[in-house]
Scaffold this motif. Structure first.
Motif, mmCIF file in Angstrom:
data_model
loop_
_atom_site.group_PDB
_atom_site.id
_atom_site.type_symbol
_atom_site.label_atom_id
_atom_site.label_comp_id
_atom_site.label_asym_id
_atom_site.label_seq_id
_atom_site.Cartn_x
_atom_site.Cartn_y
_atom_site.Cartn_z
ATOM 1 N N UNK A 143 22.898 30.671 5.129
ATOM 2 C CA UNK A 143 24.402 29.616 4.852
ATOM 3 C C UNK A 143 24.439 28.758 6.019
ATOM 4 N N UNK A 144 24.236 29.240 7.229
ATOM 5 C CA UNK A 144 24.317 28.614 8.544
ATOM 6 C C UNK A 144 23.362 27.269 8.433
ATOM 7 N N UNK A 145 22.220 27.520 7.974
ATOM 8 C CA UNK A 145 21.037 26.736 7.817
ATOM 9 C C UNK A 145 21.563 25.625 6.919
ATOM 10 N N UNK A 146 22.030 25.889 5.730
ATOM 11 C CA UNK A 146 22.335 25.058 4.830
ATOM 12 C C UNK A 146 23.638 24.261 5.222
ATOM 13 N N UNK A 147 24.359 24.652 5.819
ATOM 14 C CA UNK A 147 25.612 24.219 6.438
ATOM 15 C C UNK A 147 24.974 22.782 6.960
ATOM 16 N N UNK A 148 24.259 23.072 7.875
ATOM 17 C CA UNK A 148 23.505 21.942 8.647
ATOM 18 C C UNK A 148 22.846 20.921 7.871
ATOM 19 N N UNK A 149 21.898 21.533 6.946
ATOM 20 C CA UNK A 149 21.181 20.817 5.896
ATOM 21 C C UNK A 149 22.019 20.061 5.146
ATOM 22 N N UNK A 150 23.047 20.434 4.608
ATOM 23 C CA UNK A 150 24.060 19.419 3.680
ATOM 24 C C UNK A 150 24.546 18.218 4.472
ATOM 25 N N UNK A 151 24.997 18.366 5.663
ATOM 26 C CA UNK A 151 25.168 17.190 6.365
ATOM 27 C C UNK A 151 24.058 16.050 6.461
ATOM 28 N N UNK A 152 22.806 16.633 6.799
ATOM 29 C CA UNK A 152 21.660 15.807 6.945
ATOM 30 C C UNK A 152 21.632 14.920 5.618
ATOM 31 N N UNK A 153 21.420 15.740 4.315
ATOM 32 C CA UNK A 153 21.302 15.356 3.241
ATOM 33 C C UNK A 153 22.291 14.279 2.898
ATOM 34 N N UNK A 154 23.807 14.369 3.213
ATOM 35 C CA UNK A 154 24.656 13.528 3.023
ATOM 36 C C UNK A 154 24.585 12.307 3.694
ATOM 37 N N UNK A 155 24.152 12.317 5.017
ATOM 38 C CA UNK A 155 23.750 11.234 5.503
ATOM 39 C C UNK A 155 22.738 10.201 5.275
ATOM 40 N N UNK A 156 21.701 10.971 4.682
ATOM 41 C CA UNK A 156 20.710 10.544 4.440
ATOM 42 C C UNK A 156 20.928 9.774 2.942
ATOM 43 N N UNK A 157 21.611 10.224 2.053
ATOM 44 C CA UNK A 157 22.136 9.845 0.888
ATOM 45 C C UNK A 157 22.860 8.351 1.087
ATOM 46 N N UNK A 158 23.607 8.521 2.169
ATOM 47 C CA UNK A 158 24.434 7.328 2.510
ATOM 48 C C UNK A 158 23.532 6.125 2.855
ATOM 49 N N UNK A 159 22.472 6.655 3.476
ATOM 50 C CA UNK A 159 21.777 5.501 4.203
ATOM 51 C C UNK A 159 20.723 4.890 2.874
ATOM 52 N N UNK A 160 20.363 5.815 2.158
ATOM 53 C CA UNK A 160 19.572 5.134 0.972
ATOM 54 C C UNK A 160 20.372 4.517 0.021
ATOM 55 N N UNK A 161 21.671 4.597 -0.057
ATOM 56 C CA UNK A 161 22.704 4.064 -0.841
ATOM 57 C C UNK A 161 22.783 2.686 -0.309
ATOM 58 N N UNK A 162 22.809 2.568 1.007
ATOM 59 C CA UNK A 162 23.031 1.240 1.907
ATOM 60 C C UNK A 162 21.827 0.408 1.377
ATOM 61 N N UNK A 163 20.583 0.972 1.618
ATOM 62 C CA UNK A 163 19.255 0.301 1.388
ATOM 63 C C UNK A 163 19.436 -0.348 -0.148
ATOM 64 N N UNK A 164 19.627 0.512 -1.032
ATOM 65 C CA UNK A 164 19.688 0.041 -2.464
ATOM 66 C C UNK A 164 20.884 -1.010 -2.676
ATOM 67 N N UNK A 165 21.968 -0.816 -2.098
ATOM 68 C CA UNK A 165 22.997 -2.125 -2.061
ATOM 69 C C UNK A 165 22.471 -3.587 -1.374
ATOM 70 N N UNK A 166 21.773 -3.174 -0.383
ATOM 71 C CA UNK A 166 21.250 -4.501 0.313
ATOM 72 C C UNK A 166 20.307 -5.246 -0.735
ATOM 73 N N UNK A 167 19.442 -4.391 -1.231
ATOM 74 C CA UNK A 167 18.391 -4.976 -2.133
ATOM 75 C C UNK A 167 19.226 -5.574 -3.111
ATOM 76 N N UNK A 168 19.810 -4.951 -3.818
ATOM 77 C CA UNK A 168 20.953 -5.551 -4.945
ATOM 78 C C UNK A 168 21.655 -6.773 -4.610
ATOM 79 N N UNK A 169 22.005 -6.693 -3.408
ATOM 80 C CA UNK A 169 22.808 -8.033 -2.936
ATOM 81 C C UNK A 169 21.919 -9.180 -2.771
#
Length: 388
Positions: free
Chosen positions: A237-263
């Motif tokens: 569970x301690x491992x996953x707490x950290x991992x969840x933050x990382x995946x959240x950050x990565x998701x935001x980064x990928x959303x940004x890439x998709x938005x820039x491409x769409x723009x």
């Protein structure tokens, strides 16, 4: 926290340049061949990307949680397979030892994770145990100085490449819940350990998962993480707490890439004699996506700073993971819509990203599990307040 602003800016600039000039040009090839070119893997080793989060005394860069999410924003600008390759060494594959391992275990494995000599993986999910991780059936029976492992783990990221497996197994069958679970580090090549066929997935080509099977797999007691039984689920569970933050950050980064491409597509694509970016319905999708990405990044950075300060961020990590991954799915849908029919064609990156990002809402705990965690923490906090 950011320890040195200048050094952090240099690191982010280096990663940004690597993403733009060496990773993005190979995105389509990786998707078509389901493989990352060897020269890119070696470049990642040379840059120290396999050891970003591993402390400096073990050969890594030792970046903080806030620094890690900033790096994840940058890595999110390209295909998920690249991040996945280094992700387990910096996250779930090494965190068990880093958080709860003995010093001997840290000395033995962390430097090798940091330089990319070995790749680690994390074995929690089973055929009959996914979201209900505490009900896992893989067993570890003590025989003298050894444990005998039996069971199957499913959907294990990087397992086909891994040299080590962090394995959650039940050491006390009399305890049906999480208290009977212990964590082990099992090396590839150990007798009784085998791998299933590589999974054929909807997306994230170039990132491999498969079953990991234990049949009378005999490991020494020194491979018990931390040398203590019964705390494996807490470690997970301690491992996953950290991992969840990382995946959240990565998701935001990928959303940004998709938005820039769409723009960029909306500015270049003309209909009715003008760029479609001029149309208010298109602008609405662009604006909604921009606002949601901004909100997700703020959430992630706040939670990361709290973790660096030593706060318990279980609720915040689940909030960030839930919101950011769901947001990423919405952004992917809008961006494909902006591309119109072109978005359904593999010539455009959005077709690939649309498939890739669907997984974010499933692994490291589904959206529904995050909702349960958040609500239970809220109820527990409120109840504690009443009792006091």
């Amino acid at each position: 926290m950011i320890r040195d602003e200048k050094m952090m800016d240099q690191l982010l600039a280096t990663i940004r340049d690597f993403v733009d000039n060496e990773l993005k040009p190979f995105e389509h090839e990786v998707d078509e061949t389901d493989a990352i070119p060897d020269h890119i893997v070696q470049k990642m080793r040379d840059m120290g990307l396999f050891g970003l989060t591993i402390p400096e005394q073990y050969g890594g860069l030792g970046i903080t949680m806030e620094e890690e999410v900033l790096v994840a924003f940058e890595l999110g600008q390209t295909s998920a397979a690249f991040r996945s390759l280094i992700g387990t060494n910096n996250g779930i594959g090494s965190s068990g030892i880093l958080i709860d391992g003995t010093e001997e275990q840290k000395q033995k494995y962390l430097p090798r994770y940091a330089n990319g000599e070995i790749i680690g993986s994390f074995c929690l999910t089973e055929p009959d145990s996914g979201s209900d991780a505490a009900s896992l059936k893989t067993s570890a029976v003590k025989e003298g100085d050894y444990y005998i492992l039996n069971g199957t783990k499913r959907f294990i990221t990087n397992a086909p490449r891994a040299q080590t497996f962090t394995v959650m197994a039940r050491t006390n069958p009399d305890i049906k819940g999480s208290g009977g679970i212990s964590a082990f580090l099992v090396e590839a090549g150990t007798s009784g350990l085998s791998l299933g066929k590589i999974d054929k997935k909807m997306g994230q080509k170039g990132s491999y998962t498969c079953d990991v099977i234990f049949e009378d797999c005999r490991i020494h007691q020194d491979q018990l993480i931390g040398g203590v039984e019964g705390v494996g689920f807490k470690t997970a569970m301690k491992v996953l707490d950290k991992g969840r933050l990382h995946i959240a950050a990565y998701s935001a980064g990928m959303a940004e890439r998709m938005l820039n491409d769409a723009l960029n597509y909306a500015i270049e694509r003309k209909q009715f004699g003008q760029p479609i970016a001029n149309f208010q319905l298109i602008q609405g999708m662009l604006a909604d996506s921009k606002a949601e990405i901004y909100a997700a990044k703020c959430m992630v950075i706040d939670a990361a700073r709290r973790r660096d300060l030593g706060e318990n961020i279980s609720t915040e990590a689940s909030c960030a993971k839930m919101f950011a991954t769901e947001m990423c799915g919405r952004v992917a849908d809008r961006c494909l819509q902006i591309h119109g029919g072109a978005g359904y064609i593999s010539e455009y990156a959005i077709e690939r990203f649309y498939r890739d990002v669907r997984l974010f809402r499933l692994y490291e705990g589904t959206t529904q599990i995050q909702q349960i965690i958040i609500a239970r923490d809220m109820i527990r906090t409120a109840t504690d307040g009443v009792l006091k």
